[in-house]
Design a protein around this motif. Structure first.
Motif, PDB file in Angstrom:
ATOM      1  N   VAL A   1       5.432   3.094   2.513  1.00 15.14           N
ATOM      2  CA  VAL A   1       4.687   1.889   2.147  1.00 15.14           C
ATOM      3  C   VAL A   1       4.219   1.160   3.404  1.00 15.14           C
ATOM      4  O   VAL A   1       4.804   1.296   4.481  1.00 15.14           O
ATOM      5  N   GLU A   2       3.138   0.402   3.227  1.00 18.29           N
ATOM      6  CA  GLU A   2       2.611  -0.449   4.291  1.00 18.29           C
ATOM      7  C   GLU A   2       2.172  -1.768   3.665  1.00 18.29           C
ATOM      8  O   GLU A   2       1.797  -1.822   2.493  1.00 18.29           O
ATOM      9  N   GLN A   3       2.202  -2.827   4.450  1.00 22.00           N
ATOM     10  CA  GLN A   3       1.602  -4.078   4.012  1.00 22.00           C
ATOM     11  C   GLN A   3       0.080  -3.916   4.021  1.00 22.00           C
ATOM     12  O   GLN A   3      -0.481  -3.221   4.856  1.00 22.00           O
ATOM     13  N   HIS A   4      -0.589  -4.565   3.083  1.00 22.58           N
ATOM     14  CA  HIS A   4      -2.049  -4.496   3.021  1.00 22.58           C
ATOM     15  C   HIS A   4      -2.707  -5.187   4.206  1.00 22.58           C
ATOM     16  O   HIS A   4      -3.790  -4.804   4.630  1.00 22.58           O
ATOM     17  N   PHE A   5      -2.063  -6.227   4.725  1.00 19.42           N
ATOM     18  CA  PHE A   5      -2.650  -7.025   5.799  1.00 19.42           C
ATOM     19  C   PHE A   5      -1.624  -7.211   6.914  1.00 19.42           C
ATOM     20  O   PHE A   5      -0.419  -7.136   6.680  1.00 19.42           O
ATOM     21  N   ASN A   6      -2.106  -7.490   8.099  1.00 17.54           N
ATOM     22  CA  ASN A   6      -1.197  -7.733   9.229  1.00 17.54           C
ATOM     23  C   ASN A   6      -0.901  -9.220   9.381  1.00 17.54           C
ATOM     24  O   ASN A   6      -0.881  -9.765  10.496  1.00 17.54           O
ATOM     25  N   PHE A   7      -0.643  -9.888   8.256  1.00 20.98           N
ATOM     26  CA  PHE A   7      -0.354 -11.314   8.297  1.00 20.98           C
ATOM     27  C   PHE A   7       0.924 -11.613   9.080  1.00 20.98           C
ATOM     28  O   PHE A   7       1.104 -12.731   9.575  1.00 20.98           O
TER      29      PHE A   7
ATOM     30  N   ALA B   1       6.264 -13.077  -2.418  1.00 18.15           N
ATOM     31  CA  ALA B   1       6.852 -12.644  -3.681  1.00 18.15           C
ATOM     32  C   ALA B   1       6.143 -11.399  -4.178  1.00 18.15           C
ATOM     33  O   ALA B   1       4.978 -11.164  -3.871  1.00 18.15           O
ATOM     34  N   GLY B   2       6.858 -10.610  -4.970  1.00 21.53           N
ATOM     35  CA  GLY B   2       6.277  -9.383  -5.502  1.00 21.53           C
ATOM     36  C   GLY B   2       6.559  -8.197  -4.605  1.00 21.53           C
ATOM     37  O   GLY B   2       7.462  -8.215  -3.762  1.00 21.53           O
ATOM     38  N   ASP B   3       5.742  -7.162  -4.772  1.00 24.81           N
ATOM     39  CA  ASP B   3       5.962  -5.908  -4.065  1.00 24.81           C
ATOM     40  C   ASP B   3       5.999  -6.066  -2.554  1.00 24.81           C
ATOM     41  O   ASP B   3       6.706  -5.336  -1.866  1.00 24.81           O
ATOM     42  N   CYS B   4       5.229  -7.003  -2.015  1.00 21.39           N
ATOM     43  CA  CYS B   4       5.183  -7.157  -0.565  1.00 21.39           C
ATOM     44  C   CYS B   4       6.525  -7.579   0.004  1.00 21.39           C
ATOM     45  O   CYS B   4       6.768  -7.439   1.211  1.00 21.39           O
TER      46      CYS B   4
ATOM     47  N   LEU C   1       9.262  -8.636   9.249  1.00 25.00           N
ATOM     48  CA  LEU C   1       9.352  -7.609   8.213  1.00 25.00           C
ATOM     49  C   LEU C   1      10.744  -6.984   8.270  1.00 25.00           C
ATOM     50  O   LEU C   1      11.403  -6.988   9.316  1.00 25.00           O
ATOM     51  N   THR C   2      11.188  -6.440   7.153  1.00 24.00           N
ATOM     52  CA  THR C   2      12.459  -5.727   7.128  1.00 24.00           C
ATOM     53  C   THR C   2      12.261  -4.303   7.642  1.00 24.00           C
ATOM     54  O   THR C   2      11.138  -3.854   7.871  1.00 24.00           O
ATOM     55  N   ASP C   3      13.373  -3.582   7.772  1.00 22.81           N
ATOM     56  CA  ASP C   3      13.296  -2.175   8.174  1.00 22.81           C
ATOM     57  C   ASP C   3      12.549  -1.336   7.138  1.00 22.81           C
ATOM     58  O   ASP C   3      12.049  -0.255   7.456  1.00 22.81           O
TER      59      ASP C   3
ATOM     60  N   LYS D   1       0.855  -1.176   0.000  1.00 20.91           N
ATOM     61  CA  LYS D   1       0.000   0.000   0.000  1.00 20.91           C
ATOM     62  C   LYS D   1       0.901   1.240   0.000  1.00 20.91           C
ATOM     63  O   LYS D   1       1.731   1.416   0.884  1.00 20.91           O
ATOM     64  N   ASP D   2       0.752   2.098  -1.016  1.00 19.05           N
ATOM     65  CA  ASP D   2       1.529   3.336  -1.094  1.00 19.05           C
ATOM     66  C   ASP D   2       0.867   4.397  -0.233  1.00 19.05           C
ATOM     67  O   ASP D   2      -0.314   4.704  -0.414  1.00 19.05           O
ATOM     68  N   VAL D   3       1.632   4.974   0.683  1.00 19.49           N
ATOM     69  CA  VAL D   3       1.137   6.034   1.556  1.00 19.49           C
ATOM     70  C   VAL D   3       1.752   7.342   1.074  1.00 19.49           C
ATOM     71  O   VAL D   3       2.922   7.639   1.324  1.00 19.49           O
TER      72      VAL D   3
END
Length: 298
Positions: free
Chosen positions: A229-235, A265-268, A243-245, A111-113
């Motif tokens: 950026v943010e992840q779409h879900f809190n998986f 894989a991908g943007d996430c 998660l990385t820095d 998610k682009d912030v």
């Protein structure tokens, strides 16, 4: 288990993985909510055989190819939660119950912030862009801006000087560039402007003017932006991976996260968001998952 693999996210990385797994005769479920991050992008570039195509057309063709394989199923819904169960994972879907699988691939994008500037969201991915390798050729030799500050602004200006000589760094407040960086930029005739921005004037997403708080305007063809950026879900909280820095999912060379059986894989999982890179990552994840399942079965 209902499936060998559940893939959450049906864009380039997810579909690439589904294709590879389908050809390996694995039972696969792709869950996709139909809101890719590039849905405003008019054309995709720097992707062999599809340079200049519309992203939605590429996805449509890819999905048709994947669904030729009878063991792949596609579900147009939103995954809302994930949890580990004995021997795999259970995924709850908004309007379709729950499904279980031995392995899980997250291809959920990012998610682009964006900065809170009027008009920026409407211009995003059209004339407000993030990557010169995706968009630089189309706006080469034009007057462009860089909405960024500090070290990132300096490095981006250095790179963009290959495509554009008329560059203005818009720090949107006090410059965080060092004295040495400022001197170097000015020696290349790169302007640094610290005025606060209140609006981007545009025509259907095509930038025309940057409007500053002092009432002045600056005509630009396009603007480069570095969004948060943010992840779409809190998986990560639900499944326990790291998660990385940079807020991407931490993965190894085979796209496996720090939680066993969970791949990404991908943007996430990367900020290098070129279609060729994320498509290849989907293939790598699929091969790694399949190899792991083969070892479990043999």
């Amino acid at each position: 288990m209902d499936f060998d693999v559940i893939i959450i996210g049906g864009s380039y990385a997810g579909l690439s993985a589904a294709l590879t797994l389908g050809r390996a005769t694995r039972n696969v479920l792709v869950i996709d909510a139909g809101k890719p991050c590039n849905r405003q992008t008019p054309h995709s570039h720097n992707f062999l055989t599809h340079d200049g195509d519309q992203p939605a057309d590429i996805t449509k063709a890819a999905k048709a190819e994947v669904l030729k394989y009878p063991t792949v199923r596609f579900l147009e819904e939103k995954a809302i939660s994930a949890r580990q169960i004995d021997g795999g994972f259970n995924i709850d879907v908004e309007n379709a119950g729950s499904f279980a699988a031995r392995k899980l691939l997250l291809a959920t994008g990012l998610k682009d912030v964006l900065p809170d500037i009027n008009g920026l969201a409407e211009c995003w991915a059209i004339s407000a862009v993030h990557c010169p390798y995706c968009h630089g050729y189309e706006i080469r030799n034009e007057k462009i801006g860089l909405l960024m500050n500090g070290d990132h602004a300096f490095e981006m200006a250095k790179n963009l000087h290959l495509w554009n000589k008329d560059l203005t760094i818009l720090t949107n407040g006090k410059s965080q560039l060092s004295a040495e960086q400022t001197e170097k930029l000015r020696s290349k005739s790169i302007t640094i402007r610290e005025d606060e921005i209140i609006e981007l004037l545009h025509n259907n997403g095509h930038l025309e003017d940057v409007v500053f708080k002092n009432g002045e305007k600056l005509a630009l063809k396009a603007i480069y932006v570095k969004p948060d950026v943010e992840q779409h879900f809190n998986f990560d909280k639900q499944l326990g991976f790291e998660l990385t820095d940079l807020k991407t999912i931490k993965v190894d060379e085979q796209q496996q996260s720090t939680a066993k059986g969970v791949y990404a894989a991908g943007d996430c999982a990367t900020l290098f968001r070129s279609l060729s890179i994320i498509t290849a990552a989907g293939t790598m994840a699929a091969v790694a998952m399949n190899k792991e399942m083969i070892s479990e079965e043999f």
